[in-house]
Motif scaffolding. Structure first.
Motif, PDB file in Angstrom:
ATOM      1  N   ILE A   1       0.844  -1.201   0.000  1.00 31.86           N
ATOM      2  CA  ILE A   1       0.000   0.000   0.000  1.00 31.86           C
ATOM      3  C   ILE A   1       0.875   1.245   0.000  1.00 31.86           C
ATOM      4  N   GLU A   2       1.878   1.248   0.864  1.00 32.71           N
ATOM      5  CA  GLU A   2       2.791   2.395   0.947  1.00 32.71           C
ATOM      6  C   GLU A   2       3.467   2.648  -0.396  1.00 32.71           C
ATOM      7  N   PHE A   3       3.888   1.585  -1.053  1.00 29.40           N
ATOM      8  CA  PHE A   3       4.554   1.718  -2.350  1.00 29.40           C
ATOM      9  C   PHE A   3       3.618   2.359  -3.373  1.00 29.40           C
ATOM     10  N   LEU A   4       2.414   1.817  -3.511  1.00 28.81           N
ATOM     11  CA  LEU A   4       1.484   2.322  -4.525  1.00 28.81           C
ATOM     12  C   LEU A   4       1.038   3.748  -4.234  1.00 28.81           C
ATOM     13  N   GLU A   5       0.744   4.040  -2.986  1.00 32.23           N
ATOM     14  CA  GLU A   5       0.310   5.393  -2.637  1.00 32.23           C
ATOM     15  C   GLU A   5       1.403   6.414  -2.948  1.00 32.23           C
ATOM     16  N   THR A   6       2.638   6.064  -2.626  1.00 30.59           N
ATOM     17  CA  THR A   6       3.750   6.992  -2.865  1.00 30.59           C
ATOM     18  C   THR A   6       4.014   7.164  -4.353  1.00 30.59           C
ATOM     19  N   VAL A   7       4.015   6.060  -5.088  1.00 31.16           N
ATOM     20  CA  VAL A   7       4.291   6.120  -6.525  1.00 31.16           C
ATOM     21  C   VAL A   7       3.219   6.919  -7.260  1.00 31.16           C
ATOM     22  N   THR A   8       1.950   6.697  -6.914  1.00 30.50           N
ATOM     23  CA  THR A   8       0.887   7.437  -7.608  1.00 30.50           C
ATOM     24  C   THR A   8       0.990   8.936  -7.333  1.00 30.50           C
ATOM     25  N   LYS A   9       1.363   9.293  -6.130  1.00 28.78           N
ATOM     26  CA  LYS A   9       1.523  10.713  -5.794  1.00 28.78           C
ATOM     27  C   LYS A   9       2.659  11.335  -6.607  1.00 28.78           C
ATOM     28  N   ILE A  10       3.783  10.618  -6.707  1.00 28.32           N
ATOM     29  CA  ILE A  10       4.939  11.128  -7.458  1.00 28.32           C
ATOM     30  C   ILE A  10       4.601  11.258  -8.939  1.00 28.32           C
ATOM     31  N   LEU A  11       3.941  10.249  -9.493  1.00 28.36           N
ATOM     32  CA  LEU A  11       3.599  10.274 -10.919  1.00 28.36           C
ATOM     33  C   LEU A  11       2.566  11.357 -11.232  1.00 28.36           C
ATOM     34  N   LYS A  12       1.658  11.599 -10.308  1.00 30.00           N
ATOM     35  CA  LYS A  12       0.679  12.676 -10.516  1.00 30.00           C
ATOM     36  C   LYS A  12       1.377  14.032 -10.518  1.00 30.00           C
ATOM     37  N   GLU A  13       2.260  14.245  -9.558  1.00 23.60           N
ATOM     38  CA  GLU A  13       2.968  15.527  -9.465  1.00 23.60           C
ATOM     39  C   GLU A  13       3.819  15.792 -10.701  1.00 23.60           C
ATOM     40  N   ALA A  14       4.288  14.709 -11.338  1.00 27.05           N
ATOM     41  CA  ALA A  14       5.114  14.855 -12.546  1.00 27.05           C
ATOM     42  C   ALA A  14       4.265  14.929 -13.813  1.00 27.05           C
ATOM     43  N   GLY A  15       2.945  14.798 -13.682  1.00 25.90           N
ATOM     44  CA  GLY A  15       2.057  14.933 -14.827  1.00 25.90           C
ATOM     45  C   GLY A  15       1.840  13.673 -15.639  1.00 25.90           C
ATOM     46  N   HIS A  16       2.254  12.521 -15.120  1.00 32.59           N
ATOM     47  CA  HIS A  16       2.092  11.271 -15.869  1.00 32.59           C
ATOM     48  C   HIS A  16       0.692  10.675 -15.718  1.00 32.59           C
ATOM     49  N   ILE A  17       0.013  11.010 -14.637  1.00 32.10           N
ATOM     50  CA  ILE A  17      -1.372  10.584 -14.429  1.00 32.10           C
ATOM     51  C   ILE A  17      -2.158  11.784 -13.893  1.00 32.10           C
ATOM     52  N   PRO A  18      -3.457  11.862 -14.195  1.00 23.63           N
ATOM     53  CA  PRO A  18      -4.228  13.041 -13.770  1.00 23.63           C
ATOM     54  C   PRO A  18      -4.647  13.007 -12.306  1.00 23.63           C
ATOM     55  N   HIS A  19      -4.739  11.808 -11.732  1.00 22.04           N
ATOM     56  CA  HIS A  19      -5.231  11.673 -10.359  1.00 22.04           C
ATOM     57  C   HIS A  19      -4.448  10.575  -9.643  1.00 22.04           C
ATOM     58  N   THR A  20      -4.467  10.627  -8.322  1.00 21.11           N
ATOM     59  CA  THR A  20      -4.037   9.462  -7.553  1.00 21.11           C
ATOM     60  C   THR A  20      -5.240   8.533  -7.427  1.00 21.11           C
ATOM     61  N   LEU A  21      -5.011   7.327  -6.970  1.00 20.47           N
ATOM     62  CA  LEU A  21      -6.123   6.394  -6.775  1.00 20.47           C
ATOM     63  C   LEU A  21      -7.097   6.929  -5.727  1.00 20.47           C
ATOM     64  N   ALA A  22      -6.553   7.538  -4.680  1.00 19.23           N
ATOM     65  CA  ALA A  22      -7.413   8.080  -3.623  1.00 19.23           C
ATOM     66  C   ALA A  22      -8.292   9.212  -4.143  1.00 19.23           C
ATOM     67  N   ASP A  23      -7.763   9.997  -5.078  1.00 24.95           N
ATOM     68  CA  ASP A  23      -8.527  11.127  -5.624  1.00 24.95           C
ATOM     69  C   ASP A  23      -9.857  10.687  -6.226  1.00 24.95           C
ATOM     70  N   VAL A  24      -9.870   9.502  -6.834  1.00 21.21           N
ATOM     71  CA  VAL A  24     -11.076   9.050  -7.541  1.00 21.21           C
ATOM     72  C   VAL A  24     -11.839   7.975  -6.770  1.00 21.21           C
ATOM     73  N   GLY A  25     -11.443   7.756  -5.509  1.00 24.10           N
ATOM     74  CA  GLY A  25     -12.190   6.812  -4.683  1.00 24.10           C
ATOM     75  C   GLY A  25     -11.825   5.360  -4.868  1.00 24.10           C
ATOM     76  N   VAL A  26     -10.595   5.105  -5.343  1.00 18.30           N
ATOM     77  CA  VAL A  26     -10.119   3.722  -5.458  1.00 18.30           C
ATOM     78  C   VAL A  26      -9.274   3.411  -4.223  1.00 18.30           C
ATOM     79  N   GLY A  27      -9.717   2.458  -3.438  1.00 20.44           N
ATOM     80  CA  GLY A  27      -8.996   2.102  -2.222  1.00 20.44           C
ATOM     81  C   GLY A  27      -7.972   1.012  -2.460  1.00 20.44           C
TER      82      GLY A  27
END
Length: 356
Positions: free
Chosen positions: A189-215
Motif C-alpha cells: 500500500i505504501e509503495f502504490l500510494e507513494t508512486v501514484t503521488k509522485i507520478l501525478k505531481e510529474a504529470g504522468h497521471i491526472p489523479h491518484t487512486l485516492a482522488d477518484v475513490g479507489v482504495g
C-alpha cells in the motif's frame, strides 16, 4: 560439554533476538543444561528481567511463554536457508493463537508459511487471523454431525461454511470505496500510494487512486480465504476491483506459480483486473540511488533479488526518495519492440476502474 553448552547458548541467543521484537520484558535468556550422556542432554531456560532477576521460563506468565513460541518459530523460519539443514520435519501446533494478540498471530503465521516451504506444518485453529490468511487449498474443515466427524479438504471445502464457523469477515474497508485494488501487504500500500503521488505531481497521471475513490487494501495472498471472501462481497455489491501480487520468481527462468495463474484466470473471468509483477516483488522496482539514500547501502541487485534479505524488511520505504524519472526507469520493459512502463500501466488501469 563446554562446546555443547556454547552451541545451545548461541541458538537461545538468536531466539532471544526474535523475542525482543515482541517484548522488552526479558533482558536475557540463559540455557541451563544438564549432561547425563546416557539420556543425552536436557536443559531448561532461565529468563532474566530488566531488574536482573532470573526466573525459570516455566514459571513465567502464559503470555510471555507464547511470545517465546512466536520467537522460536521466527528463528526456525530464518534457518530455512542455512546449508546442511536437518531433514524435513513435521510440526503440529494446536491453537497457536492462544494468548497472542492479532499482530503476533500474523507474525507467527508468516513464520509457519516460510517453514512450510520445506517442512510440513499442521495447525488446528479457531482464529480468523490464521484461517483468513491461509491459502484456501490448505484449509481443512473438520465438523461433527450427529456425533460423527466429517472432514472436508481441497476442492470439497465449503469456504462459506469455514468463514461462518470462524468469523472470517470481508475487509470493512471495501464498503467505503468506489473500487478496490487488493495487494498482499501494508508495505505494498505504501509503495502504490507513494508512486501514484509522485507520478501525478510529474504529470504522468491526472489523479491518484485516492482522488477518484479507489482504495488500496491489504488482504494477504490472492488465494487466501479472506481474499476470496472479500472478492465475493465486492461481486455482490457490484464493485469493480483489481488485484496486484508479486510473482515471487527467483530468476528469469522461473515460472509464475500455477496457483497464481489459476487465480488470475478466475478473477479475470469475474471481470476483475489481475496483475502479477514481472519482477520478483515490488521492492525490485526501487531505484538503487533511493535505496542508498534510504539505508546507506549500495549492494548490487537484479530483478529477482530477495530485496528484504539484502536491504532489510523496510527497504520499501526507499520509494519516498524516488523521482518520477527513476520510477519510469525501473519499471521499463520492452514488448514487441516498444518501450513500456509496467507500474505506470498498472496504475492507469486501476484508475480506469471508476469513471472520472
Amino acid at each position: 560439554e563446554k562446546g555443547v553448552e556454547q552451541e545451545i547458548d548461541n541458538e537461545v541467543s538468536k531466539i532471544h533476538q526474535c523475542l525482543l521484537q515482541h517484548t522488552d520484558e526479558v533482558a536475557s535468556i540463559k540455557a541451563r543444561p544438564s549432561f547425563k550422556w546416557k539420556d543425552l542432554v536436557s536443559f531448561y531456560l532461565e529468563c532474566e528481567d530488566r531488574q536482573g532477576k532470573s526466573i525459570q521460563l516455566g514459571k513465567r506468565g502464559a503470555g510471555l511463554r507464547r511470545l517465546l513460541m512466536v520467537a522460536y518459530f521466527q528463528y526456525l523460519a530464518q534457518r530455512e536457508s542455512v546449508p546442511d539443514r536437518p531433514r524435513t520435519q513435521i510440526y503440529g501446533i494446536e491453537e497457536p493463537e492462544t494468548y497472542l494478540h492479532p499482530g503476533a498471530q500474523r507474525t507467527l503465521l508468516r513464520s509457519f508459511e516460510t517453514i512450510a516451504s520445506r517442512d510440513q506444518v499442521l495447525v488446528t485453529s479457531h482464529s480468523p487471523v490464521f484461517a483468513g490468511s491461509t491459502d484456501i487449498t490448505s484449509v481443512i474443515l473438520v465438523t461433527r454431525e450427529n456425533g460423527v466427524a466429517k472432514v472436508q479438504e481441497g476442492k470439497d471445502v465449503d469456504l462459506e461454511k469455514v468463514a461462518k464457523e470462524l468469523g472470517v469477515e470481508p475487509s470493512d474497508q471495501v464498503f467505503g470505496f468506489k473500487a478496490c485494488v487488493f495487494v498482499e501487504g501494508e508495505k505494498d500500500i505504501e509503495f502504490l500510494e507513494t508512486v501514484t503521488k509522485i507520478l501525478k505531481e510529474a504529470g504522468h497521471i491526472p489523479h491518484t487512486l485516492a482522488d477518484v475513490g479507489v482504495g488500496i487494501i491489504a488482504v494477504g495472498g490472492s488465494d487466501s480465504l479472506r481474499h476470496w471472501i472479500t472478492r465475493n462481497s465486492l461481486k455482490r455489491i457490484n464493485r469493480r476491483y483489481a488485484i496486484l501480487i508479486d510473482s515471487d520468481r527467483k530468476s528469469l527462468s522461473d515460472n509464475v506459480p500455477q496457483r497464481k495463474l489459476n487465480c488470475k484466470r478466475q478473477c479475470e473471468d469475474e471481470g476483475g483486473l489481475f496483475f502479477i509483477t514481472k519482477k520478483r516483488e515490488l521492492e525490485n522496482y526501487l531505484h538503487p540511488d533511493a535505496i542508498k539514500q534510504n539505508c546507506g547501502k549500495n549492494d548490487p541487485f537484479n530483478d529477482f533479488t530477495d530485496m528484504k534479505a539484502l536491504f532489510g524488511e523496510n527497504v520499501i520505504t526507499a520509494v519516498k526518495h524516488m523521482s518520477a524519472d527513476q520510477i519510469l526507469e525501473r519499471d521499463k520493459y520492452v514488448e514487441n519492440g516498444q518501450e513500456r512502463h509496467e507500474i505506470l500501466e498498472i496504475i492507469r488501469a486501476c484508475l480506469s476502474l471508476v469513471e472520472t
